[in-house]
Design a protein around this motif. Sequence first.
Motif, mmCIF file in Angstrom:
data_model
loop_
_atom_site.group_PDB
_atom_site.id
_atom_site.type_symbol
_atom_site.label_atom_id
_atom_site.label_comp_id
_atom_site.label_asym_id
_atom_site.label_seq_id
_atom_site.Cartn_x
_atom_site.Cartn_y
_atom_site.Cartn_z
ATOM 1 N N TYR A 43 143.486 89.653 39.743
ATOM 2 C CA TYR A 43 144.048 90.082 41.026
ATOM 3 C C TYR A 43 145.557 90.285 40.941
ATOM 4 O O TYR A 43 146.262 89.507 40.299
ATOM 5 C CB TYR A 43 143.741 89.042 42.111
ATOM 6 N N ASN A 44 146.033 91.329 41.667
ATOM 7 C CA ASN A 44 147.479 91.499 41.812
ATOM 8 C C ASN A 44 147.908 90.834 43.124
ATOM 9 O O ASN A 44 147.068 90.418 43.932
ATOM 10 C CB ASN A 44 147.889 92.975 41.726
ATOM 11 N N SER A 45 149.191 90.729 43.355
ATOM 12 C CA SER A 45 149.699 89.996 44.523
ATOM 13 C C SER A 45 149.276 90.653 45.847
ATOM 14 O O SER A 45 149.019 89.945 46.825
ATOM 15 C CB SER A 45 151.217 89.851 44.461
ATOM 16 N N SER A 46 149.186 91.969 45.889
ATOM 17 C CA SER A 46 148.763 92.646 47.126
ATOM 18 C C SER A 46 147.309 92.327 47.462
ATOM 19 O O SER A 46 146.959 92.156 48.631
ATOM 20 C CB SER A 46 148.936 94.160 47.007
ATOM 21 N N GLU A 47 146.465 92.252 46.447
ATOM 22 C CA GLU A 47 145.054 91.932 46.677
ATOM 23 C C GLU A 47 144.896 90.492 47.167
ATOM 24 O O GLU A 47 144.123 90.240 48.100
ATOM 25 C CB GLU A 47 144.257 92.157 45.389
ATOM 26 N N ILE A 48 145.643 89.589 46.581
ATOM 27 C CA ILE A 48 145.607 88.188 47.018
ATOM 28 C C ILE A 48 146.081 88.092 48.467
ATOM 29 O O ILE A 48 145.477 87.391 49.286
ATOM 30 C CB ILE A 48 146.455 87.304 46.074
ATOM 31 N N GLU A 49 147.142 88.829 48.794
ATOM 32 C CA GLU A 49 147.655 88.840 50.169
ATOM 33 C C GLU A 49 146.611 89.393 51.132
ATOM 34 O O GLU A 49 146.379 88.819 52.208
ATOM 35 C CB GLU A 49 148.936 89.677 50.249
ATOM 36 N N ALA A 50 145.965 90.492 50.766
ATOM 37 C CA ALA A 50 144.962 91.103 51.646
ATOM 38 C C ALA A 50 143.794 90.150 51.908
ATOM 39 O O ALA A 50 143.350 90.006 53.054
ATOM 40 C CB ALA A 50 144.460 92.412 51.042
ATOM 41 N N MET A 51 143.315 89.493 50.869
ATOM 42 C CA MET A 51 142.201 88.551 51.053
ATOM 43 C C MET A 51 142.623 87.365 51.915
ATOM 44 O O MET A 51 141.851 86.910 52.771
ATOM 45 C CB MET A 51 141.662 88.107 49.696
ATOM 46 N N ALA A 52 143.852 86.892 51.727
ATOM 47 C CA ALA A 52 144.355 85.787 52.552
ATOM 48 C C ALA A 52 144.461 86.217 54.015
ATOM 49 O O ALA A 52 144.125 85.435 54.923
ATOM 50 C CB ALA A 52 145.710 85.310 52.032
ATOM 51 N N LEU A 53 144.908 87.438 54.263
ATOM 52 C CA LEU A 53 145.020 87.943 55.641
ATOM 53 C C LEU A 53 143.640 88.060 56.294
ATOM 54 O O LEU A 53 143.478 87.704 57.471
ATOM 55 C CB LEU A 53 145.720 89.304 55.652
ATOM 56 N N ILE A 54 142.672 88.559 55.551
ATOM 57 C CA ILE A 54 141.314 88.683 56.093
ATOM 58 C C ILE A 54 140.765 87.296 56.423
ATOM 59 O O ILE A 54 140.210 87.078 57.514
ATOM 60 C CB ILE A 54 140.395 89.445 55.111
ATOM 61 N N ASN A 55 140.927 86.352 55.518
ATOM 62 C CA ASN A 55 140.435 85.000 55.782
ATOM 63 C C ASN A 55 141.177 84.333 56.938
ATOM 64 O O ASN A 55 140.564 83.649 57.761
ATOM 65 C CB ASN A 55 140.492 84.140 54.518
ATOM 66 N N ALA A 56 142.481 84.536 57.032
ATOM 67 C CA ALA A 56 143.250 83.964 58.148
ATOM 68 C C ALA A 56 142.752 84.533 59.473
ATOM 69 O O ALA A 56 142.612 83.792 60.455
ATOM 70 C CB ALA A 56 144.743 84.242 57.963
ATOM 71 N N TYR A 57 142.474 85.826 59.503
ATOM 72 C CA TYR A 57 141.941 86.434 60.724
ATOM 73 C C TYR A 57 140.579 85.823 61.064
ATOM 74 O O TYR A 57 140.323 85.451 62.211
ATOM 75 C CB TYR A 57 141.819 87.961 60.568
ATOM 76 N N ARG A 58 139.693 85.734 60.074
ATOM 77 C CA ARG A 58 138.352 85.181 60.327
ATOM 78 C C ARG A 58 138.448 83.751 60.870
ATOM 79 O O ARG A 58 137.781 83.413 61.847
ATOM 80 C CB ARG A 58 137.513 85.214 59.047
ATOM 81 N N VAL A 59 139.283 82.925 60.268
ATOM 82 C CA VAL A 59 139.439 81.542 60.716
ATOM 83 C C VAL A 59 139.998 81.509 62.134
ATOM 84 O O VAL A 59 139.578 80.694 62.955
ATOM 85 C CB VAL A 59 140.317 80.742 59.726
ATOM 86 N N SER A 60 140.926 82.429 62.444
ATOM 87 C CA SER A 60 141.554 82.446 63.775
ATOM 88 C C SER A 60 140.562 82.739 64.892
ATOM 89 O O SER A 60 140.809 82.399 66.045
ATOM 90 C CB SER A 60 142.700 83.467 63.821
ATOM 91 N N ILE A 61 139.421 83.360 64.551
ATOM 92 C CA ILE A 61 138.405 83.638 65.574
ATOM 93 C C ILE A 61 137.163 82.756 65.387
ATOM 94 O O ILE A 61 136.101 83.039 65.927
ATOM 95 C CB ILE A 61 138.024 85.135 65.615
ATOM 96 N N GLY A 62 137.327 81.681 64.594
ATOM 97 C CA GLY A 62 136.270 80.695 64.460
ATOM 98 C C GLY A 62 135.206 80.984 63.415
ATOM 99 O O GLY A 62 134.145 80.367 63.422
ATOM 100 N N LEU A 63 135.481 81.908 62.501
ATOM 101 C CA LEU A 63 134.516 82.229 61.446
ATOM 102 C C LEU A 63 134.882 81.517 60.149
ATOM 103 O O LEU A 63 136.003 81.062 59.971
ATOM 104 C CB LEU A 63 134.482 83.745 61.210
ATOM 105 N N ASN A 64 133.921 81.475 59.232
ATOM 106 C CA ASN A 64 134.144 80.879 57.919
ATOM 107 C C ASN A 64 135.044 81.758 57.070
ATOM 108 O O ASN A 64 135.079 82.973 57.241
ATOM 109 C CB ASN A 64 132.804 80.688 57.195
ATOM 110 N N GLU A 65 135.771 81.110 56.168
ATOM 111 C CA GLU A 65 136.499 81.865 55.149
ATOM 112 C C GLU A 65 135.493 82.447 54.174
ATOM 113 O O GLU A 65 134.439 81.862 53.934
ATOM 114 C CB GLU A 65 137.466 80.954 54.371
ATOM 115 N N LEU A 66 135.829 83.591 53.609
ATOM 116 C CA LEU A 66 134.991 84.206 52.584
ATOM 117 C C LEU A 66 135.511 83.785 51.221
ATOM 118 O O LEU A 66 136.728 83.710 51.009
ATOM 119 C CB LEU A 66 135.025 85.725 52.720
ATOM 120 N N LYS A 67 134.598 83.524 50.311
ATOM 121 C CA LYS A 67 134.983 83.179 48.946
ATOM 122 C C LYS A 67 135.001 84.451 48.116
ATOM 123 O O LYS A 67 134.085 85.258 48.193
ATOM 124 C CB LYS A 67 134.010 82.168 48.359
#
Length: 166
Positions: A43-67
């Motif tokens: 992974y490059n830094s942009s991909e890591i950032e994108a996955m972290a943003l998606i997981n942060a959004y999911r958690v913010s609405i009460g969903l599980n983080e994706l692995k």
Amino acid sequence: MKAKLLRVLLLFAIVFTMNSCSSDSSENPTSTASTQKAMPYTYNSSEIEAMALINAYRVSIGLNELKQINHISYKSEEHDNYMITNNVVNHDDFVARSENIMKVLGAKSVSENIAYNYNSPQAALDAWLKSPSHKANIEGNFTNFGLSIRVSAEGKKYYTNIFVKI
């Protein structure tokens, strides 16, 4: 006049449907992982950032983080490279990608979001969240994901994000 208007609307609907950047999904009700090899991914830094943003959004609405699963990101990268090589933005060969992921990982369902020419992972996520079908994938009943961001020779960014339920 009505017939001409209907023909124009029908043509527009067909063209829009064929060129839409809406999400695609596939399901495998009887999935079992095969012995095909899962591919590695770095992974490059942009991909890591994108996955972290998606997981942060999911958690913010009460969903599980994706692995993250490297093989899914590898398949995402293959599609980014295809789009760059062919100068297109589409879901071509989604069925083949999803069938591979179902076979290799035993996934039960697979969906995909793509994006083009967003300067940052946040901008791509914001665009996906404004699109009902892309947002549905981000908020979907998934357990894992993979993501690739590739840059063309012209500096355009291509994003492929695949979601799976295992």
